[in-house]
Scaffold this motif. Sequence first.
Motif, short mmCIF file in Angstrom:
data_model
loop_
_atom_site.label_atom_id
_atom_site.label_comp_id
_atom_site.label_asym_id
_atom_site.label_seq_id
_atom_site.Cartn_x
_atom_site.Cartn_y
_atom_site.Cartn_z
N ALA A 175 -18.10 37.09 20.29
CA ALA A 175 -16.74 37.04 20.59
C ALA A 175 -16.47 35.72 21.34
CB ALA A 175 -16.24 38.39 21.24
N PHE A 176 -17.41 35.44 22.27
CA PHE A 176 -17.18 34.39 22.96
C PHE A 176 -18.25 33.23 22.37
CE2 PHE A 176 -18.28 31.56 26.28
CZ PHE A 176 -17.04 31.24 27.08
N ASP A 177 -17.86 32.17 22.15
CA ASP A 177 -18.59 31.21 21.59
C ASP A 177 -18.40 29.59 21.95
OD1 ASP A 177 -20.24 29.56 19.60
OD2 ASP A 177 -20.07 31.30 18.18
N VAL A 203 -17.22 27.01 19.28
CA VAL A 203 -15.88 27.25 18.56
C VAL A 203 -14.78 26.22 18.54
CG1 VAL A 203 -14.57 27.87 20.74
CG2 VAL A 203 -14.18 29.02 18.63
N VAL A 217 -10.84 25.62 17.17
CA VAL A 217 -9.87 25.56 18.36
C VAL A 217 -9.20 24.29 17.81
CG1 VAL A 217 -9.31 24.87 20.69
CG2 VAL A 217 -11.13 26.45 20.13
N ASP A 231 -16.99 23.41 23.24
CA ASP A 231 -15.92 23.81 23.82
C ASP A 231 -16.16 24.59 24.70
OD1 ASP A 231 -13.50 24.80 24.76
OD2 ASP A 231 -12.25 24.28 22.75
N ASN A 265 -13.88 25.08 27.56
CA ASN A 265 -12.79 25.27 28.45
C ASN A 265 -12.37 26.69 28.73
OD1 ASN A 265 -12.00 22.45 27.96
ND2 ASN A 265 -11.05 22.68 25.95
N ALA A 266 -13.28 27.63 28.08
CA ALA A 266 -13.00 29.00 28.56
C ALA A 266 -13.81 29.14 29.90
CB ALA A 266 -13.22 29.94 27.36
N GLU A 325 -7.28 30.34 38.07
CA GLU A 325 -8.53 30.97 38.05
C GLU A 325 -8.99 30.79 39.58
OE1 GLU A 325 -8.32 32.06 35.31
OE2 GLU A 325 -9.20 30.97 33.59
N HIS A 359 -4.39 30.35 21.58
CA HIS A 359 -5.36 29.43 21.78
C HIS A 359 -6.79 30.03 21.88
CE1 HIS A 359 -5.69 29.40 26.29
NE2 HIS A 359 -5.17 30.60 26.27
N ILE A 360 -6.80 31.21 21.94
CA ILE A 360 -7.93 32.03 21.89
C ILE A 360 -8.49 32.54 20.43
CG2 ILE A 360 -9.40 33.74 22.83
CD1 ILE A 360 -7.83 33.57 25.35
N ILE A 361 -9.53 31.88 19.92
CA ILE A 361 -9.82 32.21 18.59
C ILE A 361 -11.13 33.35 18.57
CG2 ILE A 361 -10.68 31.15 16.32
CD1 ILE A 361 -7.92 29.61 17.72
N PRO A 387 -13.93 33.96 16.93
CA PRO A 387 -14.91 33.05 16.01
C PRO A 387 -15.63 33.80 14.80
CG PRO A 387 -15.69 33.08 18.37
CD PRO A 387 -14.53 34.23 18.30
N THR A 438 -12.16 35.68 28.67
CA THR A 438 -11.81 34.94 27.40
C THR A 438 -12.39 36.13 26.64
OG1 THR A 438 -11.78 32.82 28.24
CG2 THR A 438 -11.96 33.05 26.01
N VAL A 448 -10.75 38.69 23.07
CA VAL A 448 -11.19 38.58 21.77
C VAL A 448 -11.69 40.09 21.25
CG1 VAL A 448 -12.86 37.73 19.86
CG2 VAL A 448 -11.97 36.21 21.86
P1 AMP Z 1 -9.25 30.65 28.68
O1 AMP Z 1 -7.76 30.20 28.95
O2 AMP Z 1 -10.04 30.64 30.05
O3 AMP Z 1 -9.19 31.94 27.99
O4 AMP Z 1 -10.06 29.76 27.70
C1 AMP Z 1 -9.38 29.20 26.33
C2 AMP Z 1 -9.96 28.02 25.97
O5 AMP Z 1 -11.32 28.34 25.45
C3 AMP Z 1 -9.00 27.73 24.52
O6 AMP Z 1 -8.31 26.83 24.67
C4 AMP Z 1 -10.22 27.01 23.64
O7 AMP Z 1 -10.48 25.75 24.13
C5 AMP Z 1 -11.68 28.09 24.25
N1 AMP Z 1 -11.80 29.09 23.31
C6 AMP Z 1 -10.96 29.58 22.55
N2 AMP Z 1 -11.34 30.55 21.76
C7 AMP Z 1 -12.64 30.95 22.24
C8 AMP Z 1 -13.88 31.56 22.19
N3 AMP Z 1 -13.57 32.79 21.28
N4 AMP Z 1 -14.86 31.59 22.91
C9 AMP Z 1 -15.02 30.64 23.68
N5 AMP Z 1 -13.96 29.60 23.91
C10 AMP Z 1 -13.03 29.85 23.27
#
Ligand code: AMP
Length: 352
Positions: free
Chosen positions: A121-123, A126, A130, A180, A182-183, A212, A272-274, A276, A304, A308
Motif C-alpha cells: 500500500a506504501f511503495d 510509486v 505520482v 519517490d 516524499n511520503a 509533520e 496525491h496519494i496513489i 500502487p 500515508t 491507502v
Molecule cells: P504524505 O503527504 O506524507 O502522505 O505523502 C504524499 C506523497 O507521497 C505524494 O505527494 C507522493 O509524492 C508520495 N506518494 C503517493 N502515494 C504514495 C504511496 N502509496 N506510497 C508512498 N508514497 C506515496
Amino acid sequence: MKSSYLKSTVAALIILGIILLYPCLRALKNLDDRSFSGLTMGTLYNVQIVGAGIQETELRGLRSEVENLLRRINGQMSTYDPESEISRFSATTQTTPFPVSKEFAHVAAFALDVAAKSDGAFDPTVAPLVEVWGFGSKGSVTSAPPAEVIRKHKEQVGYRHLSVPSDASLRKSAPDIRLDLNAVAKGYAVDQVAELLKSKGYSNLLVEIGGEITALGHNKKRSPWRISIETPMPGAGVGEGQYKIVLLADRAIATSGDYRNYFEEQGKIYCHIIDPRTGWPVSNRVAGVSVIAHDCMTADAWATALTVLGPTEGLKCVEGLDGIEALLILRNDDGTYGDVMSPGFKRYIEDR
Ligand code: AMP
Ligand code: MG
C-alpha cells in the motif's frame, strides 16, 4: 515577651510558606521560548525551543545549522532537484549497485520495510504513477489519464525491484524503477532537526515541517505540547477547523489526507496519494489520517500507508505494529465526518 514570640512564629511560618509555595509559583510563571521558521521541501518549517534563555546570535547560529541540514536532506531526497541523489538514481537504467549517501540509503531501507509491512500500500517506487497523475515534479494535470496510460505506468512500479545492498548503495532490478520518498522525507527531516537540537543540549522543543511534528519534553507552560488536528475539509486553509487536540511529549505526529493536494474533475476528487495496487488515487472515504509514533519518519510513512489501506485493513495493520497509534477521519455521504482510532490513540486526546 509573648508578642515577640508570636511575631517570630508568624515570620517563620511565612518563610516556610514561601519555601513550600516556591515550586508552585515558579510553575505558574511561563518559561521563555524562541522560534524560527523558513521554507523547505516546498513548504514551511518551524522550530520552537523552550526556556533556554537563548540569545539572538545563538538563535541565528542554530537557524543556519538547521537550514544547512535541510539543504543537505533536499540534496539527497528531493524529487524536484534534478541533481539530487534520488533524481540521479531514478534517471539511471543501471541495475548494478548505485552509490548513495548513508542517510538516503537508510530512508530507502525504512521505506522498503513499510512497503513490506503494508503489503505494497506504501511503495517508494510509486514515482511513475505520482507523475502521470500530475503530482510530481513534471507538473500538474486537470483530468484523469486514460486507463491504458495508467496501466503502463503501474507496470513500472514495484518495491520488490528495489533493494539496499549496503549501507551506502541502492539497486534497482528493473531499469525503469523511479523513486519517490516524499511520503517519509519530511518526517525524516523533522527527526534530524530535533536530533541536531538535542545534541546541543535543548530538550524541550517542537519541530514541524508542513504539519509533520516532533514534540520533545514540554512547552513553555511546562505542559505537554498541544497539537491541533485539523478537520480534513477540501479547500480549507491551514488552521481552519479543529477536529481534535492531542497532547504530546517525546512523541511525533504526522497527518496525511486527500484534502490538501488534489484536482477535481466532474465532481470527483483525485488526490496525491496513489494506491500502487490499482494505479489510481485513493478513494475510500478516508479524509485524513494522523499517526502518533516515537519518531516522525515512522509517523509520516504510516500516515500515508494507512490512507491507502483505509479503516478496516489499516487498523488491523496498526495492531501488529509496535509504538504506533492512528486516528482515521472518514467522510460520510452527508458531508459530516466520523472517525475510527487504534485503542492507544485515545490517551493522547485532550478532554477525551
Ligand atoms: P504524505 O503527504 O506524507 O502522505 O505523502 C504524499 C506523497 O507521497 C505524494 O505527494 C507522493 O509524492 C508520495 N506518494 C503517493 N502515494 C504514495 C504511496 N502509496 N506510497 C508512498 N508514497 C506515496
Ligand atoms: Mg507521509
